[in-house]
Motif scaffolding. Structure first.
Motif, PDB file in Angstrom:
ATOM      1  N   ARG A 197     -13.075  -5.411  11.012  1.00 47.28           N
ATOM      2  CA  ARG A 197     -13.960  -6.414  11.550  1.00 47.28           C
ATOM      3  C   ARG A 197     -14.558  -7.218  10.403  1.00 47.28           C
ATOM      4  O   ARG A 197     -14.638  -6.772   9.266  1.00 47.28           O
ATOM      5  CB  ARG A 197     -15.078  -5.768  12.363  1.00 47.28           C
ATOM      6  CG  ARG A 197     -15.889  -4.761  11.575  1.00 47.28           C
ATOM      7  CD  ARG A 197     -16.603  -3.786  12.485  1.00 47.28           C
ATOM      8  NE  ARG A 197     -17.339  -2.790  11.716  1.00 47.28           N
ATOM      9  CZ  ARG A 197     -17.803  -1.683  12.221  1.00 47.28           C
ATOM     10  NH1 ARG A 197     -17.607  -1.421  13.494  1.00 47.28           N
ATOM     11  NH2 ARG A 197     -18.460  -0.813  11.490  1.00 47.28           N
TER      12      ARG A 197
ATOM     13  N   HIS B  72      -9.093  -7.959  21.447  1.00 46.42           N
ATOM     14  CA  HIS B  72      -9.530  -8.422  20.131  1.00 46.42           C
ATOM     15  C   HIS B  72      -8.856  -9.719  19.715  1.00 46.42           C
ATOM     16  O   HIS B  72      -9.372 -10.430  18.851  1.00 46.42           O
ATOM     17  CB  HIS B  72      -9.271  -7.335  19.084  1.00 46.42           C
ATOM     18  CG  HIS B  72     -10.112  -6.117  19.270  1.00 46.42           C
ATOM     19  ND1 HIS B  72     -11.434  -6.061  18.907  1.00 46.42           N
ATOM     20  CD2 HIS B  72      -9.830  -4.905  19.811  1.00 46.42           C
ATOM     21  CE1 HIS B  72     -11.932  -4.867  19.192  1.00 46.42           C
ATOM     22  NE2 HIS B  72     -10.976  -4.151  19.747  1.00 46.42           N
TER      23      HIS B  72
ATOM     24  N   TRP C 251     -20.216  -6.642  17.691  1.00 48.53           N
ATOM     25  CA  TRP C 251     -19.281  -7.001  16.631  1.00 48.53           C
ATOM     26  C   TRP C 251     -19.826  -8.166  15.823  1.00 48.53           C
ATOM     27  O   TRP C 251     -20.973  -8.561  15.946  1.00 48.53           O
ATOM     28  CB  TRP C 251     -17.909  -7.343  17.228  1.00 48.53           C
ATOM     29  CG  TRP C 251     -17.251  -6.143  17.836  1.00 48.53           C
ATOM     30  CD1 TRP C 251     -17.229  -5.796  19.136  1.00 48.53           C
ATOM     31  CD2 TRP C 251     -16.564  -5.118  17.134  1.00 48.53           C
ATOM     32  NE1 TRP C 251     -16.564  -4.623  19.318  1.00 48.53           N
ATOM     33  CE2 TRP C 251     -16.129  -4.182  18.097  1.00 48.53           C
ATOM     34  CE3 TRP C 251     -16.254  -4.893  15.788  1.00 48.53           C
ATOM     35  CZ2 TRP C 251     -15.406  -3.044  17.749  1.00 48.53           C
ATOM     36  CZ3 TRP C 251     -15.530  -3.762  15.446  1.00 48.53           C
ATOM     37  CH2 TRP C 251     -15.119  -2.851  16.427  1.00 48.53           C
TER      38      TRP C 251
ATOM     39  N   ALA D 191     -22.175  -5.885  13.502  1.00 46.41           N
ATOM     40  CA  ALA D 191     -21.387  -4.657  13.584  1.00 46.41           C
ATOM     41  C   ALA D 191     -21.905  -3.581  12.637  1.00 46.41           C
ATOM     42  O   ALA D 191     -22.032  -2.408  13.011  1.00 46.41           O
ATOM     43  CB  ALA D 191     -19.917  -4.970  13.295  1.00 46.41           C
TER      44      ALA D 191
ATOM     45  N   CYS E  60     -17.286   0.838  18.870  1.00 42.13           N
ATOM     46  CA  CYS E  60     -16.098   0.021  19.065  1.00 42.13           C
ATOM     47  C   CYS E  60     -15.766  -0.030  20.550  1.00 42.13           C
ATOM     48  O   CYS E  60     -16.075   0.897  21.310  1.00 42.13           O
ATOM     49  CB  CYS E  60     -14.911   0.543  18.270  1.00 42.13           C
ATOM     50  SG  CYS E  60     -14.315   2.151  18.787  1.00 42.13           S
ATOM     51  N   THR E  61     -15.167  -1.116  20.962  1.00 37.65           N
ATOM     52  CA  THR E  61     -14.846  -1.335  22.367  1.00 37.65           C
ATOM     53  C   THR E  61     -13.382  -1.043  22.627  1.00 37.65           C
ATOM     54  O   THR E  61     -12.528  -1.171  21.743  1.00 37.65           O
ATOM     55  CB  THR E  61     -15.169  -2.778  22.768  1.00 37.65           C
ATOM     56  OG1 THR E  61     -14.360  -3.678  21.994  1.00 37.65           O
ATOM     57  CG2 THR E  61     -16.630  -3.096  22.540  1.00 37.65           C
TER      58      THR E  61
END
Length: 740
Positions: free
Chosen positions: A6, A140, A155, A159, A167-168
């Motif tokens: 990320r 994403h 995020w 983040a 996290c997804t």
């Protein structure tokens, strides 16, 4: 667990330590709300840590007001903290006793409040990370759209601010392939000797999603802990198909737990009153508990805790642990049980048993018959429908003069209140003129020749007689009752068998509907096309009317028995008040063939040819709010030995009006009322009381009507009872009875 790569950004917002202006007031407000919320005596430490966590969020998102407002609406925030507190407390006890690092999987997480709170409260050296699973997350590599949950708060530049990595994962739990992918990615692979397993969490899992959560726990040994809070029940489509649910080695019929109902847009509940589904929900949680396979030495239990801040019955939390028991976790549950604030069940499913209904609580506020409000009618037509509201607003209209062009430029809210369809202008700063007598002006316009032609058609209209009561603002017409009774009717082309087949296909939905279809007189009645016209409508509406009519007939049968009347109704007068087209009156005329049945309704323009099909049935045009209403009830009784009045699905102030009339009239011996929707001042007061007590509007309305009936009885005596009939195919299924 390592979250996906990320973008990093300076941790400017997360490093702010000085509270922003207004933050102290906000946190003080939140602390005060939680102090009065359910569970504050047990989860005070969780609530305190939640307030501190929210304070850190506020400083973290400082400068991004759009994100803060979208993510943390005050009422939503309080609800999420209260309803996740039992899960947070259990997870904290488990993590504190587990020396290895665990992974948390939050199923159907929504915006992720539970994982966000846990990330702030749990020790960072004991948690690898939290996986937020929901089908509404964007992928994403896809831009965020309106249909997605915006992950901006997790995020991007925020983040690295989370103490525990979040996290997804976009997963649809209803798809088997998605369940397999979830298991392979997060639930199967162990991460060395330091792996403490997976904590599977699911709060507010709707319908069959709770089954998926239990399946994931059973099929993946790495899942060592399960915390599940079921939400709504499985939909009735599973019961209609005859489905069976199977989890682990436990199998049960969907018909035992399936039920209609759910929240629509705006948080409005559509379905039966949620309190009626409590027994099914208890069986549902029991079945889920029996389906859990915790293995040798494991444990599972249901903790019941009132967390619904606005009423409801979904107060059960299911906890399960695989392998050796964690003493701190189960001792905590036992301690809460010993404090008398929770009920802990474990093991086998408790058999369903009838429970004694408690006496209705005292009315939250006292209703006065003088406060009744109903929409004014002119010649049976609601007055609001005769006025051109576009003309009132001063805009071009397309009515072509078919509606009254009056009051242009006046206050529409004040006009609506005068016609009985609003609460009145309360702004205090209204600069528009308010008509002195809007209803009188509209009646005068309708009485005029031009108004009569425009509003009531070119046929010679009857003379209008205004009968205005200050308490009801009702308008009654002088149209001949007999002329309305014998309206011409077209022949019904629907075959008798077709009319019954549509009902027989759905008779399993209600025992009342099945009993009506088994009635010996039904086939003979349907053979008459005048009666068959009542069944030649939308199937759902017919099923609803039939179930309500049979429920009314059963209640009338009980009342007649208590009054010492014969079973066939000989010598009795039965009144179907606000009857509409009269499905209830028709069923009463067949079930009690020797009774005299009267339909009473303010609308005399209905097609009532079926009235002539029954020798013991007639129609009387009567406005319940007129001054002649009590005299009309007395005239219907005449020389009958007993009189029972029935009002099914009475809207707004009609329910208390009928109860008041029946209690004060010596002509009525018993009355049955099924209240419906809320309108006028009654609506506002019931809603305010329901919000204050965290109860459903309909339950408050029913309790208030029952208290009104008791007050009206006074020293004269009389029995008042409330019966909730779940077999009526309507969410408004309470019957309030008063018998002298």
């Amino acid at each position: 667990m390592r979250p996906p790569a990320r973008a990093t950004a300076p941790r400017l917002l997360s490093s702010v330590a000085v509270p922003a202006p207004g933050e102290f007031a906000f946190l003080a407000w939140l602390e005060g709300e939680l102090a009065e919320a359910p569970g504050s005596d047990v989860y005070s430490d969780v609530y305190a840590d939640a307030v501190a966590s929210v304070g850190r969020w506020r400083r973290r998102y400082r400068g991004n007001q759009a994100l803060w407002r979208r993510l943390l609406r005050p009422e939503r925030l309080v609800k999420e903290i209260v309803e996740t507190a039992p899960v947070i407390a259990a997870v904290r006890d488990y993590v504190a006793a587990e020396p290895r690092r665990v992974t948390i999987v939050d199923l159907c997480c929504g915006k992720g409040y539970l994982s966000m709170l846990l990330a702030e409260m749990l020790p960072t050296d004991r948690v690898r990370g939290c996986v937020l699973v929901d089908n509404a997350w964007p992928r994403h590599d896809v831009a965020v759209q309106d249909k997605h949950i915006n992950p901006e708060h997790l995020w991007g530049r925020y983040a690295d601010a989370w103490p525990v990595p979040l996290c997804t994962s976009k997963i649809d739990l209803k798809k088997r392939c998605s369940l397999k992918a979830l298991g392979e990615r997060w639930l199967s692979a162990e991460e060395g000797e330091e792996d403490g397993g997976v904590l599977l969490l699911g709060v507010h899992l709707c319908g069959t999603l709770s089954l998926r959560a239990v399946e994931l726990f059973n099929s993946h040994p790495r899942c060592t802990f399960l915390a599940l809070k079921p939400c709504c029940l499985p939909p009735p489509v599973h019961a209609r198909r005859g489905d069976f649910f199977e989890i682990g080695r436990h199998r049960f019929a969907a018909a035992d737990v399936a039920a209609a109902g759910g929240f629509q847009a705006g948080g409005v509940w559509r379905g039966p009153p949620r309190s009626h589904l409590a027994a099914r929900f208890e069986r549902w949680t029991g079945h889920l508990l029996q389906g859990i396979e915790s293995g040798q030495g494991g444990a599972s239990a249901v903790e019941e805790r009132r967390v619904q801040v606005r009423g409801g019955f979904q107060n059960a939390f299911i906890f399960a642990e695989r392998g050796a028991r964690t003493p701190r976790l189960w001792d905590g549950l036992a301690a809460r049980r010993a404090g008398g604030v929770t009920r802990l069940r474990g093991g086998a499913l408790a058999p369903s048993r009838p429970t004694a209904r408690r006496a209705a609580p005292p009315a939250p506020w006292q209703y006065s018959a003088r406060e009744a409000r109903a929409e004014a009618t002119i010649d049976g037509v609601p007055a609001g429908q005769l006025l051109c509201w576009q003309h009132v607003k001063g805009v071009a209209c397309a009515c072509g003069g078919s509606r009254a062009h009056l009051f242009q430029g006046h206050c529409g809210t004040a006009i609506a209140a005068a016609l009985g369809v609003g609460r009145g202008c309360r702004t205090g700063r209204c600069r528009k003129p308010h008509p002195a007598d809007a209803l009188g002006d509209l009646i005068a316009h309708a009485e005029s020749a031009s108004g009569r032609r425009a509003l009531l058609g070119t046929v010679a209209a009857p003379s209008l007689r205004a009968d205005i009561d200050k308490g009801s603002r009702s308008v009654q017409t002088s149209r001949s009752v007999q002329a309305c009774r014998h309206n011409a009717a077209r022949r019904c082309s629907l075959p008798p068998e077709a009319a019954l087949d549509a009902l027989r296909r759905r008779q399993g939905e209600s025992s009342h509907l099945a009993a009506l279809l088994a009635a010996p007189w039904l086939e003979e009645a349907i053979a008459d096309d005048r009666v068959r016209r009542l069944f030649a409508r939308d199937s759902r509406s017919v099923r609803k009317d039939c179930s309500e009519a049979w429920a009314a007939a059963e209640r009338v049968r009980t009342l007649l028995r208590s009054l010492g009347m014969p079973a066939d109704g000989e010598g009795a007068a039965l009144l179907d008040v606000c009857s509409g087209k009269g499905m209830t009156a028709l069923v009463l005329s067949f079930e009690f063939p020797r009774a005299r049945v009267h339909m009473l309704d303010a609308n005399g323009e209905m097609e009532l040819s079926h009235v002539r099909a029954r020798p013991n049935l007639d129609f009387v045009q009567c406005d319940l709010f007129s001054r002649d209403a009590a005299a009309a009830l007395a005239a219907c009784r005449a020389d009958a030995a007993a009189c029972v009045a029935v009002g099914m699905h009475l809207c707004g102030a009609l329910s208390p009006r009928l109860l008041t009339l029946a209690a004060r009239s010596p002509a009525v011996d018993a009355v049955v009322v099924c209240p419906c929707c809320l309108k006028g001042s009654l609506k506002e007061r019931v809603r305010a009381e329901a919000r204050r007590d965290g109860r459903e509007h309909y339950a408050v309305l029913v309790d208030t009507l029952a208290s009104l009936a008791r007050d009206e009885c006074g020293d004269r005596g009389g029995r008042v009872s409330v019966e909730w009939d779940g077999e009526m195919l309507s969410p408004r299924n309470a019957l309030v009875s008063l018998c002298a």
